[in-house]
Scaffold this active site. Structure first.
Site, PDB file in Angstrom:
ATOM      1  N   ARG A  11      83.739  48.508  53.204  1.00 44.57           N
ATOM      2  CA  ARG A  11      84.483  48.349  51.956  1.00 44.57           C
ATOM      3  C   ARG A  11      85.721  49.239  52.024  1.00 44.57           C
ATOM      4  O   ARG A  11      85.768  50.194  52.781  1.00 44.57           O
ATOM      5  CB  ARG A  11      83.622  48.752  50.769  1.00 44.57           C
ATOM      6  N   LYS A  86      72.002  52.368  49.390  1.00 44.00           N
ATOM      7  CA  LYS A  86      71.521  52.009  48.040  1.00 44.00           C
ATOM      8  C   LYS A  86      72.188  50.731  47.508  1.00 44.00           C
ATOM      9  O   LYS A  86      71.688  50.127  46.556  1.00 44.00           O
ATOM     10  CB  LYS A  86      71.723  53.163  47.058  1.00 44.00           C
ATOM     11  N   ASP A  87      73.293  50.307  48.140  1.00 45.55           N
ATOM     12  CA  ASP A  87      73.976  49.077  47.715  1.00 45.55           C
ATOM     13  C   ASP A  87      73.458  47.836  48.436  1.00 45.55           C
ATOM     14  O   ASP A  87      73.899  46.721  48.147  1.00 45.55           O
ATOM     15  CB  ASP A  87      75.487  49.185  47.973  1.00 45.55           C
ATOM     16  N   ARG A 134      68.065  52.498  35.656  1.00 45.33           N
ATOM     17  CA  ARG A 134      67.215  53.627  36.052  1.00 45.33           C
ATOM     18  C   ARG A 134      67.742  54.931  35.474  1.00 45.33           C
ATOM     19  O   ARG A 134      67.007  55.683  34.819  1.00 45.33           O
ATOM     20  CB  ARG A 134      67.156  53.722  37.592  1.00 45.33           C
ATOM     21  N   ARG A 135      69.019  55.210  35.710  1.00 37.98           N
ATOM     22  CA  ARG A 135      69.602  56.459  35.206  1.00 37.98           C
ATOM     23  C   ARG A 135      69.547  56.518  33.688  1.00 37.98           C
ATOM     24  O   ARG A 135      69.260  57.556  33.099  1.00 37.98           O
ATOM     25  CB  ARG A 135      71.049  56.577  35.690  1.00 37.98           C
ATOM     26  N   ARG A 152      81.736  50.841  35.315  1.00 37.72           N
ATOM     27  CA  ARG A 152      81.841  50.309  36.677  1.00 37.72           C
ATOM     28  C   ARG A 152      83.097  50.889  37.316  1.00 37.72           C
ATOM     29  O   ARG A 152      83.927  51.496  36.670  1.00 37.72           O
ATOM     30  CB  ARG A 152      81.946  48.776  36.647  1.00 37.72           C
ATOM     31  N   ARG A 158      85.942  56.044  37.620  1.00 36.87           N
ATOM     32  CA  ARG A 158      85.007  56.501  36.587  1.00 36.87           C
ATOM     33  C   ARG A 158      85.429  57.856  36.013  1.00 36.87           C
ATOM     34  O   ARG A 158      85.354  58.080  34.809  1.00 36.87           O
ATOM     35  CB  ARG A 158      83.582  56.575  37.160  1.00 36.87           C
ATOM     36  N   CYS A 245      68.670  44.821  41.667  1.00 35.07           N
ATOM     37  CA  CYS A 245      69.499  45.892  41.108  1.00 35.07           C
ATOM     38  C   CYS A 245      69.227  46.111  39.625  1.00 35.07           C
ATOM     39  O   CYS A 245      69.703  47.071  39.039  1.00 35.07           O
ATOM     40  CB  CYS A 245      70.979  45.610  41.342  1.00 35.07           C
TER      41      CYS A 245
END
Length: 307
Positions: A11, A86-87, A134-135, A152, A158, A245
């Protein structure tokens, strides 16, 4: 090493490129035949990068960050792909293999707040930015009087939204903040038991074609064994749960001598129920350990985590 050039697909975000550069540096460390000019990093814009407004689960899930890169790998446009583990979806894409993991970065979570406050000190109804159920559910166990709002974008985006006053605080992975040298912005670091991280958090995964034996052999030399064992355990929790996800699940493994410890938690779809399990096995049984923990959570939750 016979190949005279390696193209790494990544990416194009600042953080993703740092991860790709780490993979390149690891290859250079073990190869006497390749120079830095022989390993090219190719930026690939994914569907997840193009849409930074909607929740991932609403637009296709985790594969949005990996599918386009994987397609270029399958088409031989690149030789290896570098991902934040994790992605990545739990199931491997046909024709590809992800069996190389660089030494894990810090897997913990951090809070960055507008006034450098801890979660405990934020005013009621403060707005917390997170893209993860989750968070959100984990933090609600600490402070259910706060407002949790979708955020996002990459780390810089962010943090800018926080600075612009759109949020009072945001929660991010320590690994990304460290890699971008933004540690000074951290207001609070949560222990991995206090907030159990996402499966594979802090881990850089390197992927290649299943039939590319030369590349598989090369990547075996840079694979970090302890990290590999830990993420095998964690990812098998997710496999048993058939999680995506949207599944609010955290899992973290660590190794002490010849023992691997794994703890995981799973939340119901509405976040009101929490299921927790911790187990250990000998280090050479990470897959079995992950399956044991996943099966316990699945049985206890009675599928309340699924739609």
């Amino acid at each position: 090493m016979k190949r005279n050039k390696i193209i790494i697909g990544s990416r194009g975000s600042k953080l993703a490129l740092i991860y790709a550069q780490r993979a390149r540096n690891k290859i250079l460390e073990i190869s006497s035949e390749l120079g830095i000019e022989d390993i090219v990093i190719k930026k690939i814009t994914t569907a997840g990068d193009l849409n930074q407004k909607d929740r991932l689960s609403d637009i296709g899930g985790k594969g949005l960050f990996s599918k386009k890169i994987e397609n270029q790998l399958l088409e031989n446009e690149i030789h290896i792909a570098v991902h934040a583990l994790k992605d990545m979806p739990t199931d491997e894409t046909d024709g590809l293999v992800t069996n190389c993991f660089l030494e894990r970065n810090d897997p913990r979570e951090v809070l960055i707040s507008a006034n450098n406050q801890n979660i405990e000190d934020l005013k009621p109804k403060s707005v917390i930015g997170t893209s993860s159920f989750r968070r959100e559910f984990q933090l609600k166990r600490k402070r259910n009087d706060l407002n949790y709002k979708l955020i996002r974008g990459n780390v810089d985006t962010r943090i800018k939204k926080l600075s612009d006053g759109l949020y009072d605080a945001i929660i991010l992975s320590y690994a990304g903040i460290q890699s971008l040298n933004l540690n000074k912005k951290i207001s609070q670091v949560f222990s991995s038991s206090e907030i159990i991280p996402s499966v594979g958090q802090g881990t850089i995964a390197v992927q290649c074609r299943k039939n590319d034996l030369e590349m598989i052999n090369l990547l075996n030399k840079i694979n970090h064994t302890s990290t590999h064992n830990c993420v095998l355990a964690e990812r098998n929790v997710l496999k048993v749960l058939e999680g995506d996800c949207e599944t609010a699940v955290g899992a973290i493994a660590n190794i002490e001598k010849d023992i691997i410890n794994l703890e995981a938690e799973l939340f119901s779809l509405d976040g009101k129920q929490r299921f927790y399990y911790k187990a250990t096995k000998k280090i050479n049984f990470p897959i079995e350990l992950g399956k044991e923990v996943g099966q316990f959570l699945k049985k206890e939750s009675k599928n309340s985590y699924k739609k």
